[in-house]
Design a protein around this motif. Structure first.
Motif, PDB file in Angstrom:
ATOM      1  N   GLY A 169       0.792  -1.223   0.000  1.00  0.00           N
ATOM      2  CA  GLY A 169       0.000   0.000   0.000  1.00  0.00           C
ATOM      3  C   GLY A 169       0.823   1.271   0.000  1.00  0.00           C
ATOM      4  O   GLY A 169       0.365   2.314  -0.480  1.00  0.00           O
ATOM      5  N   ASP A 170       2.058   1.210   0.522  1.00  0.00           N
ATOM      6  CA  ASP A 170       2.920   2.396   0.525  1.00  0.00           C
ATOM      7  C   ASP A 170       3.810   2.469  -0.714  1.00  0.00           C
ATOM      8  O   ASP A 170       4.684   3.331  -0.806  1.00  0.00           O
ATOM      9  CB  ASP A 170       3.769   2.457   1.796  1.00  0.00           C
ATOM     10  CG  ASP A 170       4.776   1.313   1.910  1.00  0.00           C
ATOM     11  OD1 ASP A 170       4.862   0.485   0.975  1.00  0.00           O
ATOM     12  OD2 ASP A 170       5.481   1.238   2.936  1.00  0.00           O
ATOM     13  N   GLY A 171       3.605   1.554  -1.674  1.00  0.00           N
ATOM     14  CA  GLY A 171       4.385   1.557  -2.904  1.00  0.00           C
ATOM     15  C   GLY A 171       5.635   0.707  -2.856  1.00  0.00           C
ATOM     16  O   GLY A 171       6.327   0.548  -3.864  1.00  0.00           O
ATOM     17  N   ASN A 172       5.938   0.143  -1.698  1.00  0.00           N
ATOM     18  CA  ASN A 172       7.098  -0.715  -1.542  1.00  0.00           C
ATOM     19  C   ASN A 172       6.869  -2.046  -2.264  1.00  0.00           C
ATOM     20  O   ASN A 172       5.737  -2.516  -2.376  1.00  0.00           O
ATOM     21  CB  ASN A 172       7.327  -0.954  -0.049  1.00  0.00           C
ATOM     22  CG  ASN A 172       8.700  -1.483   0.263  1.00  0.00           C
ATOM     23  OD1 ASN A 172       9.602  -1.436  -0.561  1.00  0.00           O
ATOM     24  ND2 ASN A 172       8.858  -1.998   1.470  1.00  0.00           N
ATOM     25  N   ILE A 173       7.943  -2.665  -2.751  1.00  0.00           N
ATOM     26  CA  ILE A 173       7.839  -3.915  -3.492  1.00  0.00           C
ATOM     27  C   ILE A 173       7.907  -5.098  -2.538  1.00  0.00           C
ATOM     28  O   ILE A 173       8.905  -5.295  -1.847  1.00  0.00           O
ATOM     29  CB  ILE A 173       8.981  -4.047  -4.520  1.00  0.00           C
ATOM     30  CG1 ILE A 173       9.025  -2.829  -5.440  1.00  0.00           C
ATOM     31  CG2 ILE A 173       8.828  -5.332  -5.324  1.00  0.00           C
ATOM     32  CD1 ILE A 173       7.837  -2.683  -6.335  1.00  0.00           C
ATOM     33  N   GLY A 174       6.860  -5.913  -2.502  1.00  0.00           N
ATOM     34  CA  GLY A 174       6.863  -7.143  -1.712  1.00  0.00           C
ATOM     35  C   GLY A 174       7.425  -8.273  -2.554  1.00  0.00           C
ATOM     36  O   GLY A 174       6.676  -9.115  -3.061  1.00  0.00           O
ATOM     37  N   ILE A 175       8.750  -8.302  -2.709  1.00  0.00           N
ATOM     38  CA  ILE A 175       9.367  -9.257  -3.630  1.00  0.00           C
ATOM     39  C   ILE A 175       9.268 -10.691  -3.117  1.00  0.00           C
ATOM     40  O   ILE A 175       9.367 -11.644  -3.883  1.00  0.00           O
ATOM     41  CB  ILE A 175      10.832  -8.861  -3.919  1.00  0.00           C
ATOM     42  CG1 ILE A 175      11.378  -9.640  -5.116  1.00  0.00           C
ATOM     43  CG2 ILE A 175      11.695  -9.019  -2.682  1.00  0.00           C
ATOM     44  CD1 ILE A 175      12.703  -9.124  -5.629  1.00  0.00           C
ATOM     45  N   GLN A 176       9.050 -10.871  -1.810  1.00  0.00           N
ATOM     46  CA  GLN A 176       8.850 -12.220  -1.288  1.00  0.00           C
ATOM     47  C   GLN A 176       7.485 -12.769  -1.680  1.00  0.00           C
ATOM     48  O   GLN A 176       7.276 -13.964  -1.734  1.00  0.00           O
ATOM     49  CB  GLN A 176       9.009 -12.235   0.236  1.00  0.00           C
ATOM     50  CG  GLN A 176       7.758 -11.958   1.051  1.00  0.00           C
ATOM     51  CD  GLN A 176       7.309 -10.505   0.995  1.00  0.00           C
ATOM     52  OE1 GLN A 176       8.001  -9.660   0.431  1.00  0.00           O
ATOM     53  NE2 GLN A 176       6.162 -10.202   1.571  1.00  0.00           N
ATOM     54  N   GLY A 177       6.528 -11.879  -1.961  1.00  0.00           N
ATOM     55  CA  GLY A 177       5.213 -12.288  -2.431  1.00  0.00           C
ATOM     56  C   GLY A 177       4.176 -12.430  -1.339  1.00  0.00           C
ATOM     57  O   GLY A 177       4.490 -12.577  -0.158  1.00  0.00           O
ATOM     58  N   ASN A 178       2.922 -12.370  -1.753  1.00  0.00           N
ATOM     59  CA  ASN A 178       1.780 -12.698  -0.904  1.00  0.00           C
ATOM     60  C   ASN A 178       1.207 -14.036  -1.355  1.00  0.00           C
ATOM     61  O   ASN A 178       1.374 -14.439  -2.512  1.00  0.00           O
ATOM     62  CB  ASN A 178       0.695 -11.620  -1.000  1.00  0.00           C
ATOM     63  CG  ASN A 178       0.664 -10.724   0.227  1.00  0.00           C
ATOM     64  OD1 ASN A 178       1.245 -11.050   1.261  1.00  0.00           O
ATOM     65  ND2 ASN A 178      -0.007  -9.594   0.121  1.00  0.00           N
ATOM     66  N   ASN A 179       0.507 -14.711  -0.455  1.00  0.00           N
ATOM     67  CA  ASN A 179      -0.075 -16.004  -0.799  1.00  0.00           C
ATOM     68  C   ASN A 179      -1.069 -15.864  -1.950  1.00  0.00           C
ATOM     69  O   ASN A 179      -1.868 -14.926  -1.978  1.00  0.00           O
ATOM     70  CB  ASN A 179      -0.780 -16.611   0.409  1.00  0.00           C
ATOM     71  CG  ASN A 179       0.193 -17.100   1.458  1.00  0.00           C
ATOM     72  OD1 ASN A 179       1.376 -17.286   1.178  1.00  0.00           O
ATOM     73  ND2 ASN A 179      -0.292 -17.307   2.669  1.00  0.00           N
ATOM     74  N   ILE A 180      -1.045 -16.809  -2.861  1.00  0.00           N
ATOM     75  CA  ILE A 180      -1.883 -16.727  -4.051  1.00  0.00           C
ATOM     76  C   ILE A 180      -3.364 -16.945  -3.763  1.00  0.00           C
ATOM     77  O   ILE A 180      -4.214 -16.574  -4.560  1.00  0.00           O
ATOM     78  CB  ILE A 180      -1.423 -17.739  -5.113  1.00  0.00           C
ATOM     79  CG1 ILE A 180      -1.457 -19.165  -4.537  1.00  0.00           C
ATOM     80  CG2 ILE A 180      -0.030 -17.376  -5.626  1.00  0.00           C
ATOM     81  CD1 ILE A 180      -1.180 -20.248  -5.560  1.00  0.00           C
ATOM     82  N   LEU A 181      -3.687 -17.527  -2.592  1.00  0.00           N
ATOM     83  CA  LEU A 181      -5.092 -17.805  -2.285  1.00  0.00           C
ATOM     84  C   LEU A 181      -5.417 -17.599  -0.817  1.00  0.00           C
ATOM     85  O   LEU A 181      -6.308 -16.834  -0.481  1.00  0.00           O
ATOM     86  CB  LEU A 181      -5.447 -19.248  -2.687  1.00  0.00           C
ATOM     87  CG  LEU A 181      -6.886 -19.697  -2.385  1.00  0.00           C
ATOM     88  CD1 LEU A 181      -7.891 -18.873  -3.193  1.00  0.00           C
ATOM     89  CD2 LEU A 181      -7.060 -21.185  -2.690  1.00  0.00           C
ATOM     90  N   ILE A 182      -4.710 -18.282   0.071  1.00  0.00           N
ATOM     91  CA  ILE A 182      -5.044 -18.265   1.490  1.00  0.00           C
ATOM     92  C   ILE A 182      -4.462 -17.018   2.139  1.00  0.00           C
ATOM     93  O   ILE A 182      -3.289 -16.701   1.966  1.00  0.00           O
ATOM     94  CB  ILE A 182      -4.513 -19.531   2.180  1.00  0.00           C
ATOM     95  CG1 ILE A 182      -5.136 -20.776   1.541  1.00  0.00           C
ATOM     96  CG2 ILE A 182      -4.811 -19.498   3.671  1.00  0.00           C
ATOM     97  CD1 ILE A 182      -4.529 -22.074   2.023  1.00  0.00           C
ATOM     98  N   GLY A 183      -5.295 -16.291   2.897  1.00  0.00           N
ATOM     99  CA  GLY A 183      -4.852 -15.054   3.518  1.00  0.00           C
ATOM    100  C   GLY A 183      -5.203 -14.991   4.984  1.00  0.00           C
ATOM    101  O   GLY A 183      -5.648 -15.969   5.584  1.00  0.00           O
ATOM    102  N   ASN A 184      -5.032 -13.803   5.560  1.00  0.00           N
ATOM    103  CA  ASN A 184      -5.255 -13.611   6.993  1.00  0.00           C
ATOM    104  C   ASN A 184      -6.521 -12.826   7.303  1.00  0.00           C
ATOM    105  O   ASN A 184      -6.793 -12.535   8.459  1.00  0.00           O
ATOM    106  CB  ASN A 184      -4.060 -12.878   7.605  1.00  0.00           C
ATOM    107  CG  ASN A 184      -2.782 -13.675   7.472  1.00  0.00           C
ATOM    108  OD1 ASN A 184      -2.788 -14.885   7.651  1.00  0.00           O
ATOM    109  ND2 ASN A 184      -1.687 -13.002   7.159  1.00  0.00           N
ATOM    110  N   LEU A 185      -7.281 -12.452   6.280  1.00  0.00           N
ATOM    111  CA  LEU A 185      -8.498 -11.690   6.520  1.00  0.00           C
ATOM    112  C   LEU A 185      -9.614 -12.607   7.007  1.00  0.00           C
ATOM    113  O   LEU A 185      -9.500 -13.831   7.003  1.00  0.00           O
ATOM    114  CB  LEU A 185      -8.920 -10.967   5.239  1.00  0.00           C
ATOM    115  CG  LEU A 185      -7.888  -9.974   4.689  1.00  0.00           C
ATOM    116  CD1 LEU A 185      -8.411  -9.314   3.423  1.00  0.00           C
ATOM    117  CD2 LEU A 185      -7.548  -8.920   5.733  1.00  0.00           C
TER     118      LEU A 185
END
Length: 203
Positions: A169-185
């Motif tokens: 959200g702040d424009g930083n690159i999450g190069i490690q990635g987020n999970n493609i399906l399962i999340g924490n919401l």
């Protein structure tokens, strides 16, 4: 649409699109806002852009929302899908796409300023994100249609096959990635922002 320039906004298919590049009679555009929130894939398994559910959706149901005349203006292109520069995770096969997500190289090195030094020189203290003080972060932030800031997907793989790179959200690159399906919401899904990109004819 013929007199556009890089950086301009154009209206297409009911949305505003930012012009990132121009090549002859066609322009590369990206949705100015996050148009929707979706998981990258529909199963929690190793996947690349070539076979993910989000690619099928963008080139299928999403593309079909445009009128017949608008679809005639969308130019199919072959996209290179490189391995993750920090972790070596396979990027998968090249793909022919009408609608797509930007790659990490496009987001980091070409269209939102040049932060390539951070991409190709990881440094000893950076494991999961680029520097939060990267001068180009502000160029990569994006808002939902409702106005709130949210993170958004790139098509490149994260540190393992069940993650894909994203823009925080702040424009930083999450190069490690987020999970493609399962999340924490609360609903359990990892619903990243979708900012489609495409090449469109401008003459």
């Amino acid at each position: 649409m013929a007199d556009i320039e890089v950086g301009a906004l154009l209206r297409f298919g009911g949305h505003d699109w930012r012009v990132l590049d121009i090549d002859g009679d066609r322009a590369l555009v990206i949705a100015e806002h996050i148009l929707e929130q979706r998981p990258y894939h529909d199963a929690y398994t190793d996947i690349t852009w070539a076979d993910c559910a989000l690619r099928r959706y963008l080139n299928g149901a999403f593309c079909e929302r445009f009128s017949a005349a608008e679809r005639q203006r969308i130019v199919p292109v072959v996209n290179k899908n490189l391995d993750n520069q920090w972790y070596g995770t396979a990027g998968g096969a090249d793909t022919e796409d009408r609608v797509f997500l930007l790659s990490i190289e496009e987001a980091v090195c070409r269209y939102f300023g040049d932060s390539s030094a951070r991409l190709y020189d990881q440094g000893r203290k950076r494991r999961y994100w680029f520097e939060r003080k990267d001068a180009n972060n502000g160029r990569r932030t994006a808002r939902l249609l409702s106005g709130g800031i949210w993170w958004w997907w790139l098509r490149s793989p994260g540190r393992v096959g069940v993650k894909a790179v994203y823009i925080h959200g702040d424009g930083n690159i999450g190069i490690q990635g987020n999970n493609i399906l399962i999340g924490n919401l609360a609903d359990g899904w990892c619903t990243g922002g979708v900012r489609p990109a495409m090449w469109v004819k401008v003459e």
